[in-house]
Design a protein around this motif. Structure first.
Motif, PDB file in Angstrom:
ATOM      1  N   ALA A  19       0.810  -1.213   0.000  1.00  0.00           N
ATOM      2  CA  ALA A  19       0.000   0.000   0.000  1.00  0.00           C
ATOM      3  C   ALA A  19       0.846   1.267   0.000  1.00  0.00           C
ATOM      4  CB  ALA A  19      -0.934  -0.004   1.197  1.00  0.00           C
ATOM      5  N   HIS A  20       2.109   1.197   0.417  1.00  0.00           N
ATOM      6  CA  HIS A  20       2.971   2.372   0.375  1.00  0.00           C
ATOM      7  C   HIS A  20       3.153   2.787  -1.076  1.00  0.00           C
ATOM      8  CE1 HIS A  20       3.449   1.862   4.512  1.00  0.00           C
ATOM      9  NE2 HIS A  20       4.743   1.986   4.637  1.00  0.00           N
ATOM     10  N   SER A  21       3.322   4.062  -1.287  1.00  0.00           N
ATOM     11  CA  SER A  21       3.393   4.566  -2.643  1.00  0.00           C
ATOM     12  C   SER A  21       4.720   5.257  -2.877  1.00  0.00           C
ATOM     13  CB  SER A  21       2.241   5.530  -2.900  1.00  0.00           C
ATOM     14  OG  SER A  21       2.219   5.896  -4.232  1.00  0.00           O
ATOM     15  N   ALA A  22       5.616   4.591  -3.544  1.00  0.00           N
ATOM     16  CA  ALA A  22       6.925   5.163  -3.844  1.00  0.00           C
ATOM     17  C   ALA A  22       6.793   6.232  -4.915  1.00  0.00           C
ATOM     18  CB  ALA A  22       7.873   4.070  -4.308  1.00  0.00           C
ATOM     19  N   LEU A  23       7.636   7.231  -4.834  1.00  0.00           N
ATOM     20  CA  LEU A  23       7.699   8.258  -5.861  1.00  0.00           C
ATOM     21  C   LEU A  23       8.456   7.674  -7.044  1.00  0.00           C
ATOM     22  CD1 LEU A  23       7.143  11.213  -6.643  1.00  0.00           C
ATOM     23  CD2 LEU A  23       9.332  11.793  -5.592  1.00  0.00           C
ATOM     24  N   ASP A  24       7.757   7.490  -8.167  1.00  0.00           N
ATOM     25  CA  ASP A  24       8.355   6.894  -9.369  1.00  0.00           C
ATOM     26  C   ASP A  24       9.186   7.892 -10.156  1.00  0.00           C
ATOM     27  OD1 ASP A  24       7.624   4.267  -9.188  1.00  0.00           O
ATOM     28  OD2 ASP A  24       6.011   4.392 -10.657  1.00  0.00           O
ATOM     29  N   ALA A  25       8.672   9.108 -10.320  1.00  0.00           N
ATOM     30  CA  ALA A  25       9.362  10.084 -11.165  1.00  0.00           C
ATOM     31  C   ALA A  25       8.939  11.494 -10.795  1.00  0.00           C
ATOM     32  CB  ALA A  25       9.032   9.821 -12.636  1.00  0.00           C
ATOM     33  N   ASP A 100      -2.604   3.070   2.732  1.00  0.00           N
ATOM     34  CA  ASP A 100      -2.794   2.421   4.028  1.00  0.00           C
ATOM     35  C   ASP A 100      -2.735   3.406   5.195  1.00  0.00           C
ATOM     36  OD1 ASP A 100      -0.119   3.029   4.163  1.00  0.00           O
ATOM     37  OD2 ASP A 100       0.575   0.979   4.441  1.00  0.00           O
ATOM     38  N   GLY A 101      -2.660   4.701   4.881  1.00  0.00           N
ATOM     39  CA  GLY A 101      -2.669   5.721   5.921  1.00  0.00           C
ATOM     40  C   GLY A 101      -1.312   6.125   6.448  1.00  0.00           C
ATOM     41  N   HIS A 102      -0.241   5.509   5.958  1.00  0.00           N
ATOM     42  CA  HIS A 102       1.092   5.889   6.414  1.00  0.00           C
ATOM     43  C   HIS A 102       1.507   7.218   5.788  1.00  0.00           C
ATOM     44  CE1 HIS A 102       1.472   1.646   7.623  1.00  0.00           C
ATOM     45  NE2 HIS A 102       2.287   2.143   8.527  1.00  0.00           N
ATOM     46  N   VAL A 103       2.180   8.045   6.585  1.00  0.00           N
ATOM     47  CA  VAL A 103       2.693   9.315   6.089  1.00  0.00           C
ATOM     48  C   VAL A 103       3.923   9.046   5.238  1.00  0.00           C
ATOM     49  CG1 VAL A 103       3.710  11.518   6.758  1.00  0.00           C
ATOM     50  CG2 VAL A 103       1.807  10.579   8.072  1.00  0.00           C
ATOM     51  N   MET A 104       3.924   9.619   4.049  1.00  0.00           N
ATOM     52  CA  MET A 104       5.052   9.493   3.129  1.00  0.00           C
ATOM     53  C   MET A 104       5.602  10.896   2.910  1.00  0.00           C
ATOM     54  SD  MET A 104       4.776   6.237   2.487  1.00  0.00           S
ATOM     55  CE  MET A 104       5.833   5.991   1.090  1.00  0.00           C
ATOM     56  N   ARG A 105       6.921  11.000   2.726  1.00  0.00           N
ATOM     57  CA  ARG A 105       7.531  12.293   2.451  1.00  0.00           C
ATOM     58  C   ARG A 105       8.875  12.095   1.787  1.00  0.00           C
ATOM     59  NH1 ARG A 105       8.166  15.051   8.097  1.00  0.00           N
ATOM     60  NH2 ARG A 105       6.258  13.965   8.471  1.00  0.00           N
ATOM     61  N   ALA A 106       9.263  13.071   1.008  1.00  0.00           N
ATOM     62  CA  ALA A 106      10.569  13.044   0.357  1.00  0.00           C
ATOM     63  C   ALA A 106      10.866  14.431  -0.191  1.00  0.00           C
ATOM     64  CB  ALA A 106      10.612  11.999  -0.753  1.00  0.00           C
ATOM     65  N   VAL A 107      12.067  14.567  -0.722  1.00  0.00           N
ATOM     66  CA  VAL A 107      12.552  15.828  -1.261  1.00  0.00           C
ATOM     67  C   VAL A 107      13.236  15.551  -2.584  1.00  0.00           C
ATOM     68  CG1 VAL A 107      14.223  17.691  -0.901  1.00  0.00           C
ATOM     69  CG2 VAL A 107      12.933  16.794   1.034  1.00  0.00           C
TER      70      VAL A 107
END
Length: 113
Positions: A19-25, A100-107
């Motif tokens: 359910a986690h959503s990776a940043l593809d591009a 799934d409700g998990h907080v995702m973050r990136a830069v």
């Protein structure tokens, strides 16, 4: 019977990871060097995510929130208008909720010459 039970438990344990959503591009790509500031940034994810905040910093300046507009539901692609602050390093930091409700973050960053 034990093998079936074990397989079921392993399958249940793997569901949160799916359910986690990776940043593809991103566009521009992370680390890109551009001749001019693009009119928008694009974030593309592997799975649906709901962005809750995206902000930009330019060199050592303060963070500016990017306008999510109507893009407040779960999606895999977001296109956000970008403010032209001239040449320098642009740092885009995003935050969102995965399915799934998990907080995702990136830069990611790019430079305009």
């Amino acid at each position: 019977m034990k093998a079936i039970l074990l397989a079921g438990l392993l399958a249940l344990a793997a569901i949160p990871a799916l359910a986690h959503s990776a940043l593809d591009a991103t566009a521009p790509e992370n680390g890109a060097v551009l001749a001019q500031v693009p009119p928008h940034v694009v974030l593309t994810f592997a799975n649906r995510i709901r962005l809750t905040r995206v902000h930009m910093t330019h060199d050592a300046g303060d963070a500016i929130d990017l306008d999510l507009g109507t893009q407040t539901s779960f999606a895999t692609r977001f296109e956000l208008p970008l403010k032209d602050l001239g040449s320098g390093l642009y740092r885009i930091e995003w935050r969102g909720l995965s399915g799934d409700g998990h907080v995702m973050r990136a830069v990611f960053t790019f430079r305009v010459q």
